[in-house]
Design an enzyme around this catalytic site. Structure first.
Site, PDB file in Angstrom:
ATOM      1  N   GLN A  38       0.836  -1.267  -0.016  1.00  0.00           N
ATOM      2  CA  GLN A  38      -0.128   0.062  -0.089  1.00  0.00           C
ATOM      3  C   GLN A  38       0.821   1.258   0.146  1.00  0.00           C
ATOM      4  OE1 GLN A  38      -3.226  -0.220   2.762  1.00  0.00           O
ATOM      5  NE2 GLN A  38      -3.004   1.840   3.447  1.00  0.00           N
ATOM      6  N   SER A  67       1.630   6.560   2.599  1.00  0.00           N
ATOM      7  CA  SER A  67       2.212   7.609   3.333  1.00  0.00           C
ATOM      8  C   SER A  67       3.673   8.137   2.440  1.00  0.00           C
ATOM      9  CB  SER A  67       2.876   6.946   4.649  1.00  0.00           C
ATOM     10  OG  SER A  67       2.010   6.463   5.366  1.00  0.00           O
ATOM     11  N   SER A  91       4.842  -1.103   4.047  1.00  0.00           N
ATOM     12  CA  SER A  91       5.165  -2.340   4.436  1.00  0.00           C
ATOM     13  C   SER A  91       5.226  -3.491   3.159  1.00  0.00           C
ATOM     14  CB  SER A  91       4.090  -3.113   5.188  1.00  0.00           C
ATOM     15  OG  SER A  91       3.952  -2.021   6.426  1.00  0.00           O
ATOM     16  N   GLU A 105      -8.123  -1.436   6.521  1.00  0.00           N
ATOM     17  CA  GLU A 105      -6.884  -1.681   6.853  1.00  0.00           C
ATOM     18  C   GLU A 105      -6.975  -1.540   8.508  1.00  0.00           C
ATOM     19  OE1 GLU A 105      -3.830   1.377   6.778  1.00  0.00           O
ATOM     20  OE2 GLU A 105      -2.173   0.335   7.637  1.00  0.00           O
ATOM     21  N   GLU A 125      -3.799   9.012  18.390  1.00  0.00           N
ATOM     22  CA  GLU A 125      -4.609  10.506  18.478  1.00  0.00           C
ATOM     23  C   GLU A 125      -5.638  10.690  17.305  1.00  0.00           C
ATOM     24  OE1 GLU A 125      -1.107   9.835  18.468  1.00  0.00           O
ATOM     25  OE2 GLU A 125      -0.846  10.503  20.709  1.00  0.00           O
TER      26      GLU A 125
HETATM   27  C1  LIG Z   1       5.032  -0.747  11.269  1.00  0.00           C
HETATM   28  C2  LIG Z   1       4.360   0.479  10.259  1.00  0.00           C
HETATM   29  C3  LIG Z   1       3.977  -0.089   8.936  1.00  0.00           C
HETATM   30  C4  LIG Z   1       3.429   0.830   8.047  1.00  0.00           C
HETATM   31  N1  LIG Z   1       3.083   0.416   6.786  1.00  0.00           N
HETATM   32  C5  LIG Z   1       2.835   1.317   6.119  1.00  0.00           C
HETATM   33  C6  LIG Z   1       2.237   0.983   4.565  1.00  0.00           C
HETATM   34  O1  LIG Z   1       2.448  -0.209   4.227  1.00  0.00           O
HETATM   35  N2  LIG Z   1       1.726   2.050   3.865  1.00  0.00           N
HETATM   36  C7  LIG Z   1       1.718   3.302   4.203  1.00  0.00           C
HETATM   37  O2  LIG Z   1       1.497   4.012   3.403  1.00  0.00           O
HETATM   38  N3  LIG Z   1       1.915   3.634   5.401  1.00  0.00           N
HETATM   39  C8  LIG Z   1       2.538   2.780   6.211  1.00  0.00           C
HETATM   40  N4  LIG Z   1       2.874   2.999   7.484  1.00  0.00           N
HETATM   41  C9  LIG Z   1       2.922   4.736   7.830  1.00  0.00           C
HETATM   42  C10 LIG Z   1       1.684   4.879   8.872  1.00  0.00           C
HETATM   43  O3  LIG Z   1       0.537   4.941   8.166  1.00  0.00           O
HETATM   44  C11 LIG Z   1       2.181   6.446   9.162  1.00  0.00           C
HETATM   45  O4  LIG Z   1       3.198   6.233  10.080  1.00  0.00           O
HETATM   46  C12 LIG Z   1       0.926   7.125  10.136  1.00  0.00           C
HETATM   47  O5  LIG Z   1      -0.166   7.437   9.344  1.00  0.00           O
HETATM   48  C13 LIG Z   1       1.394   8.435  10.816  1.00  0.00           C
HETATM   49  O6  LIG Z   1       1.968   9.121  10.094  1.00  0.00           O
HETATM   50  P1  LIG Z   1       3.373   9.821  10.317  1.00  0.00           P
HETATM   51  O7  LIG Z   1       4.386   8.941  10.490  1.00  0.00           O
HETATM   52  O8  LIG Z   1       3.872  10.939   8.997  1.00  0.00           O
HETATM   53  O9  LIG Z   1       3.290  10.690  11.530  1.00  0.00           O
HETATM   54  P2  LIG Z   1       2.580  12.191  11.619  1.00  0.00           P
HETATM   55  O10 LIG Z   1       1.285  12.125  10.821  1.00  0.00           O
HETATM   56  O11 LIG Z   1       3.549  13.200  11.098  1.00  0.00           O
HETATM   57  O12 LIG Z   1       2.272  12.260  13.071  1.00  0.00           O
HETATM   58  C14 LIG Z   1       3.244  12.756  14.085  1.00  0.00           C
HETATM   59  C15 LIG Z   1       2.490  12.830  15.388  1.00  0.00           C
HETATM   60  O13 LIG Z   1       1.370  14.112  15.256  1.00  0.00           O
HETATM   61  C16 LIG Z   1       0.055  13.482  15.872  1.00  0.00           C
HETATM   62  N5  LIG Z   1      -0.914  13.846  14.966  1.00  0.00           N
HETATM   63  C17 LIG Z   1      -0.940  14.090  13.653  1.00  0.00           C
HETATM   64  N6  LIG Z   1      -2.192  14.717  12.984  1.00  0.00           N
HETATM   65  C18 LIG Z   1      -2.985  14.741  14.194  1.00  0.00           C
HETATM   66  C19 LIG Z   1      -4.194  15.166  14.658  1.00  0.00           C
HETATM   67  N7  LIG Z   1      -5.023  15.727  13.651  1.00  0.00           N
HETATM   68  N8  LIG Z   1      -4.550  15.278  16.038  1.00  0.00           N
HETATM   69  C20 LIG Z   1      -3.765  14.774  16.974  1.00  0.00           C
HETATM   70  N9  LIG Z   1      -2.424  14.763  16.753  1.00  0.00           N
HETATM   71  C21 LIG Z   1      -2.157  14.550  15.587  1.00  0.00           C
HETATM   72  C22 LIG Z   1       0.318  11.783  15.533  1.00  0.00           C
HETATM   73  O14 LIG Z   1      -0.520  11.152  16.486  1.00  0.00           O
HETATM   74  C23 LIG Z   1       1.871  11.803  16.021  1.00  0.00           C
HETATM   75  O15 LIG Z   1       2.106  11.379  17.252  1.00  0.00           O
HETATM   76  C24 LIG Z   1       3.502   2.323   8.483  1.00  0.00           C
HETATM   77  C25 LIG Z   1       3.845   2.787   9.654  1.00  0.00           C
HETATM   78  C26 LIG Z   1       4.352   1.708  10.612  1.00  0.00           C
HETATM   79  C27 LIG Z   1       4.683   2.200  12.081  1.00  0.00           C
END
Ligand SMILES: Cc1cc2nc3c(=O)[nH]c(=O)nc-3n(C[C@H](O)[C@H](O)[C@H](O)COP(=O)(O)OP(=O)(O)OC[C@H]3O[C@@H](n4cnc5c(N)ncnc54)[C@H](O)[C@@H]3O)c2cc1C
Length: 387
Positions: free
Chosen positions: A107, A110, A142, A225, A351
């Protein structure tokens, strides 16, 4: 939901059991043909199964010691979108090999600047005759290093608000210009990857649904998902050991003397049981094709629970818990403990899930800033989002 399982003499159970008796070691294709991989999907992929039939099939499969083909992202996240909105050619080409686990899927959502605020994505897909030229970067993908295909969302229009102008594609991971770089996590494994697109020519026929209308499909994929990450009984997004296993371990090994620790273990057990019942409700919602905020609720509860139980298990190992043999992780508890910080991030952070619960389950008002087109981080910084 009624959680009583259909009885032993239920005709559908008898028939399912007979099938497994006649197919002692069924191939993946036989399971697909029988409709047992996704019983709740429509025919010919599934059986249009109601919750009771799905529970019967799951139970009889377990009893026969048969496992479903593994393709978690394909079957759990992308497949339902292709079933609902793919055209006939796309369904014919992709669904059966996906269900049989012959072609693995990933997928591609991100990006470095677009996680929780996914609509902020910058990867572009520009139509050029029979192809879209894709340029940009994804992250945390992933299984991208093993996948044959991916679901990609990319920007096809820039002159509209950020939720419009996103399109949803199927992309073959071996196309020229796709580069996959594994990222190693704390367990020492590389479960996810960076993926770069350098002028990748994606056939126009790989667009799902209409151009620029991919955001709705992306939201449905995320809802799928959350269901998929919540349907198993293990602590690690449904996989791995459970709080019950922890209790069983101590019961079989002479119990626990420490009263404080006993309280902690019992608390973990109670949480696990509540989540088990909530999971039954979720299965019902999923088979009734209504993935929604209920899955967010379970994920928001189950992920911190997973973290807590893995940490408890690690603490209970005492000094031995700090050791690994030749750097190898020797148990599902060790691996789970090191993976557990990711639980409350992947598939939607806790969150963000709480925001969904607040708005969609509790009917609390929307985040005003989001409605006005700002991202959360822009709100915090006091800046406004680009158009
Ligand atoms: C093991 C693992 C597998 C993954 N696999 C995939 C995959 O296969 N495909 C894919 O596309 N992605 C994948 N991801 C990515 C995952 O979807 C993102 O990490 C997740 O959506 C968070 O985005 P970010 O890491 O950019 O954090 P950010 O969005 O930058 O968030 C940073 C912090 O800000 C907080 N925050 C952000 N927005 C808000 C809000 N509106 N209100 C309150 N708090 C907020 C968050 O909770 C977090 O604590 C994976 C992640 C992990 C850990």
């Amino acid at each position: 939901m009624d959680v009583d399982l259909p009885p032993e003499d239920d005709p559908r159970r008898v028939e399912t059991r007979r099938w497994f008796d006649e197919h002692r070691a069924p191939s993946a294709r036989e399971l697909v043909d029988a409709g047992f991989v996704v019983p709740h999907w429509p025919r010919p992929y599934g059986l249009d199964a109601d919750p009771a039939l799905q529970l019967i099939i799951e139970g009889e499969m377990r009893r026969a010691g048969v496992s479903k083909p593994m393709n978690p992202i394909g079957i759990g996240h992308c497949g339902p979108i292709i079933v609902a909105l793919g055209n006939d050619e796309q369904k014919q080409r992709y669904l059966l090999p996906m269900l049989a686990g012959e072609e693995l899927w990933c997928q591609l959502f991100s990006e470095p600047g677009a996680g929780s605020d996914l609509a902020n994505l910058g990867t572009r897909a520009e139509r050029d005759g029979d192809v879209y030229r894709v340029n940009g970067q994804k992250i945390w993908t992933s299984l991208a290093d093993h996948a044959e295909f991916g679901i990609l969302i990319a920007r096809t229009r820039n002159d509209v608000s950020k939720h419009r102008g996103i399109s949803y594609f199927i992309i073959a991971m071996d196309l020229p210009g796709v580069e996959v770089r594994p990222i190693r996590n704390m367990t020492g494994e590389s479960g996810f990857n960076e993926v770069f697109f350098d002028d990748v020519r994606v056939p126009a026929e790989n667009l799902i649904g209409e151009e620029n209308l991919g955001w709705g499909m992306a939201k449905s994929t995320l809802a799928n998902e959350r269901v998929s990450l919540s349907t198993g009984g293990g602590l690690q997004w449904g996989y791995g050991p459970s709080a019950r296993d922890l209790v069983t371990h101590f019961r079989d090994n002479g119990g626990l003397d420490d009263r404080v620790v006993r309280q902690e273990v019992v608390r973990a057990y109670i949480e696990g049981e509540i989540l088990r019942y909530h999971r039954m409700r979720m299965i019902s919602a999923a088979v009734n094709k209504k993935p929604g905020p209920d899955a967010s609720l379970r994920k928001a509860l189950a992920d911190p629970h997973g973290k807590k139980v893995f940490t408890l298990a690690k603490n209970l190992m005492g000094a031995g818990g700090m050791l690994t043999i030749n750097g190898a992780l020797d148990s599902a508890w060790d691996r789970g403990f090191l993976f557990s910080p990711a639980l409350t991030v992947g598939g939607g952070t806790s969150e963000v899930l709480r925001n969904i619960i607040a708005e969609r389950l509790l009917g609390l008002p929307h985040d005003l800033d989001v409605e006005q087109g700002k991202t959360w981080s822009e709100t915090r910084r006091g800046t406004s989002a680009p158009a």
